[in-house]
Design a protein around this motif. Structure first.
Motif, PDB file in Angstrom:
ATOM      1  N   VAL A 191       0.410  -1.239   0.139  1.00  0.00           N
ATOM      2  CA  VAL A 191      -0.431  -0.518   0.200  1.00  0.00           C
ATOM      3  C   VAL A 191       1.437   1.375  -0.187  1.00  0.00           C
ATOM      4  CG1 VAL A 191      -1.277   1.204   1.397  1.00  0.00           C
ATOM      5  CG2 VAL A 191      -2.211  -1.077   1.139  1.00  0.00           C
ATOM      6  N   TRP A 192       0.629   2.294  -1.281  1.00  0.00           N
ATOM      7  CA  TRP A 192       1.034   3.208  -1.520  1.00  0.00           C
ATOM      8  C   TRP A 192       0.778   4.567  -0.508  1.00  0.00           C
ATOM      9  CZ3 TRP A 192       6.539   3.616  -1.944  1.00  0.00           C
ATOM     10  CH2 TRP A 192       6.653   3.000  -2.529  1.00  0.00           C
ATOM     11  N   GLU A 193       1.635   5.520   0.537  1.00  0.00           N
ATOM     12  CA  GLU A 193       1.026   6.479   1.269  1.00  0.00           C
ATOM     13  C   GLU A 193       1.842   7.998   0.318  1.00  0.00           C
ATOM     14  OE1 GLU A 193      -1.056   6.369   5.037  1.00  0.00           O
ATOM     15  OE2 GLU A 193       0.386   5.449   5.036  1.00  0.00           O
ATOM     16  N   CYS A 194       0.364   8.727   0.331  1.00  0.00           N
ATOM     17  CA  CYS A 194       1.435  10.373  -0.021  1.00  0.00           C
ATOM     18  C   CYS A 194       1.545  11.287   0.665  1.00  0.00           C
ATOM     19  CB  CYS A 194       0.871  10.763  -1.353  1.00  0.00           C
ATOM     20  SG  CYS A 194       3.009  11.997  -1.847  1.00  0.00           S
ATOM     21  N   VAL A 195       2.242  11.607   1.987  1.00  0.00           N
ATOM     22  CA  VAL A 195       1.991  12.893   2.691  1.00  0.00           C
ATOM     23  C   VAL A 195       2.362  13.820   2.650  1.00  0.00           C
ATOM     24  CG1 VAL A 195       1.376  10.087   4.417  1.00  0.00           C
ATOM     25  CG2 VAL A 195       3.095  11.872   4.283  1.00  0.00           C
ATOM     26  N   ASP A 196       2.088  14.597   3.493  1.00  0.00           N
ATOM     27  CA  ASP A 196       2.698  16.233   4.092  1.00  0.00           C
ATOM     28  C   ASP A 196       4.196  15.712   4.557  1.00  0.00           C
ATOM     29  OD1 ASP A 196       3.035  18.946   5.434  1.00  0.00           O
ATOM     30  OD2 ASP A 196       2.225  18.687   3.908  1.00  0.00           O
ATOM     31  N   GLU A 247       0.211  14.222   7.022  1.00  0.00           N
ATOM     32  CA  GLU A 247      -0.441  14.614   7.555  1.00  0.00           C
ATOM     33  C   GLU A 247      -1.102  13.731   5.346  1.00  0.00           C
ATOM     34  OE1 GLU A 247      -3.911  13.459   9.392  1.00  0.00           O
ATOM     35  OE2 GLU A 247      -2.619  13.968  10.772  1.00  0.00           O
ATOM     36  N   PRO A 248      -1.543  12.600   5.417  1.00  0.00           N
ATOM     37  CA  PRO A 248      -1.778  12.158   3.857  1.00  0.00           C
ATOM     38  C   PRO A 248      -2.872  13.312   2.429  1.00  0.00           C
ATOM     39  CG  PRO A 248      -2.637  10.659   5.376  1.00  0.00           C
ATOM     40  CD  PRO A 248      -3.030  11.357   6.175  1.00  0.00           C
ATOM     41  N   VAL A 249      -2.028  13.619   1.825  1.00  0.00           N
ATOM     42  CA  VAL A 249      -2.237  14.346   0.839  1.00  0.00           C
ATOM     43  C   VAL A 249      -3.866  14.281  -0.405  1.00  0.00           C
ATOM     44  CG1 VAL A 249      -0.383  15.906   1.026  1.00  0.00           C
ATOM     45  CG2 VAL A 249      -0.413  14.226  -0.413  1.00  0.00           C
ATOM     46  N   GLY A 250      -4.055  14.384  -0.642  1.00  0.00           N
ATOM     47  CA  GLY A 250      -4.855  14.740  -1.581  1.00  0.00           C
ATOM     48  C   GLY A 250      -4.746  13.865  -2.457  1.00  0.00           C
ATOM     49  N   GLU A 251      -5.293  12.949  -4.269  1.00  0.00           N
ATOM     50  CA  GLU A 251      -4.842  12.255  -5.260  1.00  0.00           C
ATOM     51  C   GLU A 251      -4.249  13.557  -6.117  1.00  0.00           C
ATOM     52  OE1 GLU A 251      -6.916   9.549  -8.750  1.00  0.00           O
ATOM     53  OE2 GLU A 251      -8.340  10.315  -7.417  1.00  0.00           O
ATOM     54  N   GLY A 252      -3.430  13.172  -5.990  1.00  0.00           N
ATOM     55  CA  GLY A 252      -1.966  13.528  -7.700  1.00  0.00           C
ATOM     56  C   GLY A 252      -1.393  14.921  -6.593  1.00  0.00           C
ATOM     57  N   GLU A 253      -2.080  15.281  -5.325  1.00  0.00           N
ATOM     58  CA  GLU A 253      -1.039  16.366  -4.669  1.00  0.00           C
ATOM     59  C   GLU A 253       0.546  15.572  -4.126  1.00  0.00           C
ATOM     60  OE1 GLU A 253      -3.097  18.100  -1.490  1.00  0.00           O
ATOM     61  OE2 GLU A 253      -4.953  18.223  -2.793  1.00  0.00           O
ATOM     62  N   ARG A 254       1.614  16.449  -4.437  1.00  0.00           N
ATOM     63  CA  ARG A 254       2.692  16.691  -4.176  1.00  0.00           C
ATOM     64  C   ARG A 254       2.923  16.062  -2.482  1.00  0.00           C
ATOM     65  NH1 ARG A 254       6.822  19.720  -1.321  1.00  0.00           N
ATOM     66  NH2 ARG A 254       9.001  19.002  -2.946  1.00  0.00           N
ATOM     67  N   GLY A 255       3.574  15.128  -2.288  1.00  0.00           N
ATOM     68  CA  GLY A 255       4.041  14.794  -0.964  1.00  0.00           C
ATOM     69  C   GLY A 255       5.107  14.017  -0.766  1.00  0.00           C
ATOM     70  N   GLU A 256       5.587  13.389   0.625  1.00  0.00           N
ATOM     71  CA  GLU A 256       7.005  12.506   0.864  1.00  0.00           C
ATOM     72  C   GLU A 256       6.234  10.690   0.160  1.00  0.00           C
ATOM     73  OE1 GLU A 256       9.610  10.806   3.673  1.00  0.00           O
ATOM     74  OE2 GLU A 256       8.483  12.091   4.102  1.00  0.00           O
ATOM     75  N   ILE A 312      10.151  12.338  -3.056  1.00  0.00           N
ATOM     76  CA  ILE A 312       8.779  13.697  -2.858  1.00  0.00           C
ATOM     77  C   ILE A 312       8.875  13.151  -4.711  1.00  0.00           C
ATOM     78  CG2 ILE A 312       8.146  15.734  -3.000  1.00  0.00           C
ATOM     79  CD1 ILE A 312       9.164  14.746  -0.083  1.00  0.00           C
ATOM     80  N   ALA A 313       7.285  12.873  -4.652  1.00  0.00           N
ATOM     81  CA  ALA A 313       6.335  12.444  -6.055  1.00  0.00           C
ATOM     82  C   ALA A 313       5.683  13.995  -5.864  1.00  0.00           C
ATOM     83  CB  ALA A 313       5.336  11.509  -5.632  1.00  0.00           C
ATOM     84  N   GLU A 314       6.771  14.578  -7.183  1.00  0.00           N
ATOM     85  CA  GLU A 314       5.972  15.959  -7.486  1.00  0.00           C
ATOM     86  C   GLU A 314       4.086  15.610  -8.025  1.00  0.00           C
ATOM     87  OE1 GLU A 314       7.189  18.906  -7.093  1.00  0.00           O
ATOM     88  OE2 GLU A 314       9.163  18.732  -6.232  1.00  0.00           O
TER      89      GLU A 314
END
Length: 424
Positions: free
Chosen positions: A291-296, A301-310, A331-333
């Motif tokens: 499971v992959w997450e993208c967080v601030d 905190e989790p960011v929205g779909e398509g938003e930059r984060g770690e 960081i995924a831009e």
């Protein structure tokens, strides 16, 4: 028409994918990590944490992050290892049937347990931290390599040059098994150097080459027409940003080659490398394994779909080194997107680049500088667990001197300690 290795997984609708991930996550956290994981059996017993509260992937935020420092401090404590079972035989069978029972039940169970959990190899991170795999993990890894090969556009008719360095690095073995799973004729050079790569290419006439993008730049700079049959370049190990992509494309075109540049995102800690497909952006993940997450970056905190984060991942399948909410530092831009890929039709979550390191990319800065110095024939960088950089430079004496001076200045600015090896 798009091809798939495992369409049941690669074309799964989002609800079914979420149900699958939730079921695997519960089993991993409650039945395995809570009971048998040296690090997480302690973590999951901390006040305020209850493994029974982890019902689905949305509950991951209830768990603390795992950091790179945690892993470096004690890599062996992240190996999933079940408690040893006593090899006892019931008294009622302690007779002439004892050996039959032991071999048929206890012995076979023991063999299965060894195959499932006992580490048989490692992938090393850039700093040399071992990530352990069991025979069970290797089965998963091979399956994912097959999926990645099809996603990247390979076919059995290709001729494949694996130009990654030999060693316990995920890129070399991922490249090796991509060719093996599709039964592609392949040559493994071990990153011998640009001249040697071109000599091998002259014999092989490769249609696919797999290597680091900077290494391919050095190969292309020295190439004549040896690479003219290339149709795909599989690239991983360094971030393929816009400027590097343009530069590499120009060097290849000068040598008569115009392959599709297919980038992959490798994460040794996850024991996998995720490819783009030739026609579309985004690294295609394997949602039945992680499971992959993208967080601030600041708040976690989790960011929205398509938003930059770690990028943060959690193991929901596999044995050996297993991790919960591991912060990669990458960081995924473009964040993570969940829609169907317009190019290949896969419905797996995709990580949208470019990928940048949270603490900067010193190795990339040095390699870009090496490409700009005339007379440098080849350069490579390794890293030890104490963050020391080992920089190898080949070329003319004056060029080597300028290149080492440039690298020393960049390292000093980042507090890194370089060590150099030189060659003509």
């Amino acid at each position: 028409m798009a091809q798939y290795w495992n369409p049941d997984m690669e074309k799964l609708d989002r609800k079914s994918m979420g149900d699958l991930q939730a079921r695997k996550l519960r089993a991993m956290v409650r039945d395995r990590m809570f009971r048998y994981h040296p690090f997480y059996s302690r973590t999951l017993r901390q006040p305020g944490i209850d493994p029974q509260d982890i019902e689905g992937i949305e509950d991951l935020r209830k768990l603390p992050f795992t950091t790179h420092e945690d892993l470096v401090a004690d890599p062996e404590s992240f190996i999933l290892a079940p408690v040893e079972r006593a090899n006892t035989v019931p008294r009622m069978l302690a007779s002439r049937f004892q050996y039959l029972f032991y071999d048929a039940v206890v012995g076979n169970s023991r063999i299965r347990q060894i195959d499932e959990y006992y580490p048989v190899t490692t992938f090393d991170t850039a700093e040399g931290v071992p990530i352990y795999l069991s025979k069970f993990d290797m089965g998963i890894f091979k399956e994912l390599c097959g999926r990645a090969a099809i996603c990247a556009g390979l076919t059995q008719m290709d001729r494949y040059q694996n130009a990654y360095p030999y060693g316990q690095n995920v890129d070399f073995w991922h490249s090796h098994y991509m060719a093996l799973m599709l039964r592609i004729f392949a040559m493994k050079t071990g990153q011998a150097g640009p001249r040697e790569e071109l000599a091998a290419a002259k014999r092989l006439n490769p249609t696919v080459i797999a290597c680091d993008p900077y290494y391919l730049c050095f190969i292309a700079k020295a190439a004549g027409k040896e690479l003219s049959k290339l149709r795909i370049a599989l690239l991983s190990g360094s971030t393929l940003d816009g400027p590097l992509r343009s530069r590499l494309k120009g060097l290849l075109e000068r040598s008569g080659a115009s392959p599709a540049l297919v980038d992959s995102y490798s994460v040794p800690e996850s024991k996998q490398s995720m490819p783009c497909c030739p026609g579309g952006p985004g690294y295609h993940t394997f949602p039945d394994v992680h499971v992959w997450e993208c967080v601030d970056v600041k708040t976690g905190e989790p960011v929205g779909e398509g938003e930059r984060g770690e990028l943060v991942f959690t193991s929901i399948d596999g044995r050996g080194t297993t991790l919960l909410r591991y912060r990669t530092g990458d960081i995924a831009e473009g964040g993570i997107v969940y829609g169907e890929c317009d190019s290949c039709g896969r419905t797996v979550p995709r990580i949208m680049g470019p990928i940048v390191r949270r603490n900067g990319d010193l190795a990339g800065d040095i390699m870009r500088g090496m490409l700009d110095i005339d007379g440098v024939r080849f350069a490579s960088i390794g890293r030890s667990r104490d963050s020391r950089l080992t920089i190898h430079i080949q070329g003319e004496a004056e060029a080597r001197e300028r290149a080492s001076g440039m690298a020393e200045r960049l390292c000093k600015g980042k507090g890194a300690i370089p060590a150099f090896t030189m060659g003509p």
